[in-house]
Enzyme design. Sequence first.
Site: not given
Length: 368
Positions: A262, A163, A161, A188, A238, A135, A290, A213
């Site tokens: 998670k 952000k 991934k 995400d 998530d 990420s 994570g 996400e």
Amino acid sequence: MKIEAITLREIHMPLVHFFETSFGRTYERRILLVTVNTDGPEGWGECVAAEDPFYSEESVETAWYAIERYIAPLIAGKSLDRAAEVPAMLTRVRGHRMAKGAVENALWDAEAQDRRMPLAKLLGGSLPEIVCGVSIGIQDTVEQLLDKIETELAAGYRRIKVKCKPGWDVKVFERIRERWPEILLSCDANSAYTLKQIEHLKEFDRFNLLMIEQPLWCDDFYFHARLQKQIKTSICLDEAIRNSRDAQAAIELGACRIINVKVGRVGGFSEAVAIHNAAQAAPIPVWCGGMLESGIGRSHNIALSTLPNFTLPGDVSASKRYWKEDVIEPEVSVAPTGVIKVPTAAGRGFQVKTDLIDKLTVRRQTIR
Ligand code: OSB
Ligand code: MG
């Protein structure tokens, strides 16, 4: 196992590189660690609550309070056969899932040592290695992001991934796809959009993303279901998935096609396994998320990721991406093929460096 004492420790660890999401930038982690002393082994757990209540309503402060005042007193002095008994002992306390998860997971850690069994096996896992993604946070410039992606691909990571947020999305994806048309790529948003931006979100479909996400509100699946009907890209939830009922409801509504599990967000290993099972029955794939964990949380994420429906690369990556020195020995390392080999020793399979933890500790409290 008789629970003799529960110790809370707050450690401070600077990140090797800041991590930025749509809700803010983190330079240093404050991490709440939980140790459970039993009449047998000592178990370690990590609370994934962040410094501030920006990802979820919990924070280090609220988790410390919830454990010290309510959660630890409910289990201190009790005897139990299995860590899986913990959630039922804590039902009176509503919410505070990250706080509960840290304590429950410390007991799974102790139980695995007590049964001389790898934690992964105790959880029902069987994969000998887990497939890793990374990420990558929002950077100051797109060039910096592209450099980071290049480094991670060279290290072998199998999924990137990034952000995203309004102003750091379509233009960034264009640059990434120009250079790497084929890589497994996802994004995400951490709830950075609303349905008013639906036309903009439809543009994401051009980039062949594995998933987007949590694009909308952190507590929603109804409007995610509406969005999923109008975009091709798969939605992964998530923040919104708190337990296995949420997972079932979100799947039945069509709010997501993938779930990020998670263990802290959902209150511990018992609920994480239940979500894994609900998704497997649907069937939809899951992957392990994570929360910028130290090696203790990281070792637990590795164990969870060995369950059979963790079929997509997770956000569980090498210690050195986050820390100059991690609190476990050996540190978590990723092979050039982008996998982590699951330890076969009893327990979590990584030694806790207690001397280092003592040095990093800023407060400590024991409940008996
Ligand atoms: O939404 O997955 C997220 C980090 C902090 C809070 C939320 C998230 C993340 C990550 C980082 O994406 C995952 C990691 O590398 O630990
Ligand atoms: Mg996320």
